[in-house]
Design a protein around this motif. Structure first.
Motif, PDB file in Angstrom:
ATOM      1  N   LEU A  36       0.840  -1.197   0.000  1.00 48.26           N
ATOM      2  CA  LEU A  36       0.000   0.000   0.000  1.00 48.26           C
ATOM      3  C   LEU A  36       0.870   1.239   0.000  1.00 48.26           C
ATOM      4  CD1 LEU A  36      -2.683  -1.034   2.642  1.00 48.26           C
ATOM      5  CD2 LEU A  36      -2.745  -1.361   0.178  1.00 48.26           C
ATOM      6  N   PRO A  37       0.462   2.344  -0.544  1.00 50.98           N
ATOM      7  CA  PRO A  37      -0.858   2.587  -1.104  1.00 50.98           C
ATOM      8  C   PRO A  37      -1.030   1.901  -2.461  1.00 50.98           C
ATOM      9  CG  PRO A  37       0.493   4.540  -1.365  1.00 50.98           C
ATOM     10  CD  PRO A  37       1.306   3.552  -0.583  1.00 50.98           C
ATOM     11  N   LEU A  38      -2.280   1.497  -2.737  1.00 51.27           N
ATOM     12  CA  LEU A  38      -2.629   0.803  -3.972  1.00 51.27           C
ATOM     13  C   LEU A  38      -4.069   1.159  -4.314  1.00 51.27           C
ATOM     14  CD1 LEU A  38      -1.771  -1.474  -6.039  1.00 51.27           C
ATOM     15  CD2 LEU A  38      -2.917  -3.065  -4.466  1.00 51.27           C
ATOM     16  N   ASN A  39      -4.308   1.561  -5.559  1.00 50.25           N
ATOM     17  CA  ASN A  39      -5.685   1.843  -5.954  1.00 50.25           C
ATOM     18  C   ASN A  39      -6.204   0.716  -6.842  1.00 50.25           C
ATOM     19  OD1 ASN A  39      -5.093   2.440  -8.749  1.00 50.25           O
ATOM     20  ND2 ASN A  39      -4.504   4.516  -8.163  1.00 50.25           N
ATOM     21  N   VAL A  40      -7.478   0.775  -7.188  1.00 50.07           N
ATOM     22  CA  VAL A  40      -8.114  -0.290  -7.960  1.00 50.07           C
ATOM     23  C   VAL A  40      -7.465  -0.445  -9.332  1.00 50.07           C
ATOM     24  CG1 VAL A  40     -10.274  -1.013  -9.060  1.00 50.07           C
ATOM     25  CG2 VAL A  40     -10.306  -0.154  -6.705  1.00 50.07           C
ATOM     26  N   SER A  41      -7.159   0.647 -10.010  1.00 53.08           N
ATOM     27  CA  SER A  41      -6.520   0.575 -11.329  1.00 53.08           C
ATOM     28  C   SER A  41      -5.177  -0.152 -11.254  1.00 53.08           C
ATOM     29  CB  SER A  41      -6.305   1.971 -11.912  1.00 53.08           C
ATOM     30  OG  SER A  41      -7.531   2.541 -12.267  1.00 53.08           O
ATOM     31  N   GLU A  42      -4.406   0.155 -10.230  1.00 58.10           N
ATOM     32  CA  GLU A  42      -3.099  -0.497 -10.059  1.00 58.10           C
ATOM     33  C   GLU A  42      -3.269  -1.991  -9.768  1.00 58.10           C
ATOM     34  OE1 GLU A  42      -0.754   3.396  -8.278  1.00 58.10           O
ATOM     35  OE2 GLU A  42      -1.889   2.104  -6.917  1.00 58.10           O
ATOM     36  N   LEU A  43      -4.283  -2.332  -8.979  1.00 55.46           N
ATOM     37  CA  LEU A  43      -4.539  -3.741  -8.665  1.00 55.46           C
ATOM     38  C   LEU A  43      -4.924  -4.509  -9.929  1.00 55.46           C
ATOM     39  CD1 LEU A  43      -4.774  -5.909  -6.428  1.00 55.46           C
ATOM     40  CD2 LEU A  43      -7.206  -5.311  -6.301  1.00 55.46           C
ATOM     41  N   ILE A  44      -5.707  -3.893 -10.789  1.00 51.90           N
ATOM     42  CA  ILE A  44      -6.087  -4.522 -12.058  1.00 51.90           C
ATOM     43  C   ILE A  44      -4.833  -4.831 -12.872  1.00 51.90           C
ATOM     44  CG2 ILE A  44      -7.175  -4.039 -14.291  1.00 51.90           C
ATOM     45  CD1 ILE A  44      -9.431  -2.658 -12.658  1.00 51.90           C
ATOM     46  N   LYS A  45      -3.911  -3.883 -12.947  1.00 48.70           N
ATOM     47  CA  LYS A  45      -2.660  -4.097 -13.690  1.00 48.70           C
ATOM     48  C   LYS A  45      -1.813  -5.188 -13.041  1.00 48.70           C
ATOM     49  CE  LYS A  45      -2.570   0.619 -15.355  1.00 48.70           C
ATOM     50  NZ  LYS A  45      -2.118   1.958 -15.035  1.00 48.70           N
ATOM     51  N   GLN A  46      -1.696  -5.155 -11.719  1.00 51.96           N
ATOM     52  CA  GLN A  46      -0.883  -6.154 -10.999  1.00 51.96           C
ATOM     53  C   GLN A  46      -1.404  -7.568 -11.202  1.00 51.96           C
ATOM     54  OE1 GLN A  46      -0.325  -5.395  -6.832  1.00 51.96           O
ATOM     55  NE2 GLN A  46       0.733  -3.461  -7.190  1.00 51.96           N
ATOM     56  N   ASN A  47      -2.724  -7.690 -11.351  1.00 56.78           N
ATOM     57  CA  ASN A  47      -3.341  -9.006 -11.501  1.00 56.78           C
ATOM     58  C   ASN A  47      -3.511  -9.413 -12.960  1.00 56.78           C
ATOM     59  OD1 ASN A  47      -4.462 -10.376  -8.812  1.00 56.78           O
ATOM     60  ND2 ASN A  47      -4.378  -8.167  -8.549  1.00 56.78           N
ATOM     61  N   ASN A  48      -2.959  -8.615 -13.867  1.00 58.01           N
ATOM     62  CA  ASN A  48      -3.039  -8.937 -15.298  1.00 58.01           C
ATOM     63  C   ASN A  48      -4.458  -9.302 -15.724  1.00 58.01           C
ATOM     64  OD1 ASN A  48      -0.204  -8.579 -15.739  1.00 58.01           O
ATOM     65  ND2 ASN A  48       0.111 -10.567 -14.786  1.00 58.01           N
ATOM     66  N   VAL A  49      -5.419  -8.476 -15.285  1.00 59.48           N
ATOM     67  CA  VAL A  49      -6.822  -8.726 -15.602  1.00 59.48           C
ATOM     68  C   VAL A  49      -7.012  -8.662 -17.118  1.00 59.48           C
ATOM     69  CG1 VAL A  49      -9.158  -7.799 -15.370  1.00 59.48           C
ATOM     70  CG2 VAL A  49      -7.663  -7.911 -13.379  1.00 59.48           C
ATOM     71  N   LEU A  50      -7.597  -9.740 -17.659  1.00 53.15           N
ATOM     72  CA  LEU A  50      -7.875  -9.779 -19.087  1.00 53.15           C
ATOM     73  C   LEU A  50      -9.021  -8.837 -19.411  1.00 53.15           C
ATOM     74  CD1 LEU A  50      -7.676 -13.635 -19.667  1.00 53.15           C
ATOM     75  CD2 LEU A  50      -5.918 -11.914 -20.141  1.00 53.15           C
ATOM     76  N   GLN A  51      -8.906  -8.154 -20.504  1.00 58.57           N
ATOM     77  CA  GLN A  51      -9.918  -7.214 -20.984  1.00 58.57           C
ATOM     78  C   GLN A  51     -10.390  -6.262 -19.871  1.00 58.57           C
ATOM     79  OE1 GLN A  51     -12.659 -10.191 -22.664  1.00 58.57           O
ATOM     80  NE2 GLN A  51     -12.205  -9.257 -24.665  1.00 58.57           N
ATOM     81  N   PRO A  52      -9.477  -5.470 -19.324  1.00 63.30           N
ATOM     82  CA  PRO A  52      -9.872  -4.570 -18.229  1.00 63.30           C
ATOM     83  C   PRO A  52     -10.983  -3.604 -18.625  1.00 63.30           C
ATOM     84  CG  PRO A  52      -7.678  -4.041 -19.041  1.00 63.30           C
ATOM     85  CD  PRO A  52      -8.089  -5.315 -19.698  1.00 63.30           C
ATOM     86  N   GLU A  53     -11.116  -3.338 -19.917  1.00 57.19           N
ATOM     87  CA  GLU A  53     -12.190  -2.448 -20.369  1.00 57.19           C
ATOM     88  C   GLU A  53     -13.564  -3.108 -20.247  1.00 57.19           C
ATOM     89  OE1 GLU A  53     -10.848  -4.867 -23.826  1.00 57.19           O
ATOM     90  OE2 GLU A  53      -9.784  -3.734 -22.297  1.00 57.19           O
ATOM     91  N   MET A  54     -13.592  -4.428 -20.054  1.00 54.70           N
ATOM     92  CA  MET A  54     -14.855  -5.162 -19.953  1.00 54.70           C
ATOM     93  C   MET A  54     -15.178  -5.608 -18.524  1.00 54.70           C
ATOM     94  SD  MET A  54     -15.901  -5.177 -23.070  1.00 54.70           S
ATOM     95  CE  MET A  54     -17.189  -6.401 -23.078  1.00 54.70           C
ATOM     96  N   VAL A  55     -14.274  -5.379 -17.585  1.00 56.06           N
ATOM     97  CA  VAL A  55     -14.458  -5.884 -16.228  1.00 56.06           C
ATOM     98  C   VAL A  55     -15.249  -4.884 -15.383  1.00 56.06           C
ATOM     99  CG1 VAL A  55     -12.341  -4.958 -15.165  1.00 56.06           C
ATOM    100  CG2 VAL A  55     -13.269  -7.117 -14.360  1.00 56.06           C
ATOM    101  N   ILE A  72      -9.971   5.148  -5.625  1.00 60.20           N
ATOM    102  CA  ILE A  72     -10.331   4.174  -4.585  1.00 60.20           C
ATOM    103  C   ILE A  72      -9.049   3.513  -4.098  1.00 60.20           C
ATOM    104  CG2 ILE A  72     -11.567   2.049  -4.041  1.00 60.20           C
ATOM    105  CD1 ILE A  72     -13.606   2.849  -6.220  1.00 60.20           C
ATOM    106  N   VAL A  73      -8.634   3.887  -2.891  1.00 63.64           N
ATOM    107  CA  VAL A  73      -7.401   3.366  -2.301  1.00 63.64           C
ATOM    108  C   VAL A  73      -7.767   2.187  -1.398  1.00 63.64           C
ATOM    109  CG1 VAL A  73      -5.403   3.914  -0.872  1.00 63.64           C
ATOM    110  CG2 VAL A  73      -6.325   5.638  -2.429  1.00 63.64           C
TER     111      VAL A  73
END
Length: 91
Positions: A36-55, A72-73
């Motif tokens: 931390l600190p970590l926001n939702v966008s950073e968590l999405i990148k860290q987790n290699n979320v597929l198709q982040p535009e669709m999640v 959102i922290v």
């Protein structure tokens, strides 16, 4: 168990103290240790979320608006779910 540490940066004009705090959060029901600190966008990148535009994202069972992801922290114990809604059915 969480560990806290601080990094102090000395530059020509200023001294910056950056706090990195390790915390346990839950992503799609699985425990993760994050810095931390970590926001939702950073968590999405860290987790290699597929198709982040669709999640869609829920934080502690509340839907998070896409325009709020940067602000959102996350904190210790937060529960984050990445959800994909798909249409379908049978004829």
């Amino acid at each position: 168990m969480s560990a806290d540490f601080a990094v102090i940066l000395h530059t020509e004009n200023q001294t910056l103290k950056l706090n990195n705090i390790m915390a346990k959060i839950y992503v799609n029901g699985e425990a993760q240790e994050v810095s931390l600190p970590l926001n939702v966008s950073e968590l999405i990148k860290q987790n290699n979320v597929l198709q982040p535009e669709m999640v869609s994202v829920q934080v502690n069972e509340e839907f998070a608006e896409r325009e709020d992801w940067e602000s959102i922290v996350l904190k210790e114990g937060d529960k984050v779910d990445f959800l994909y809604f798909m249409g379908g059915g049978s004829l």
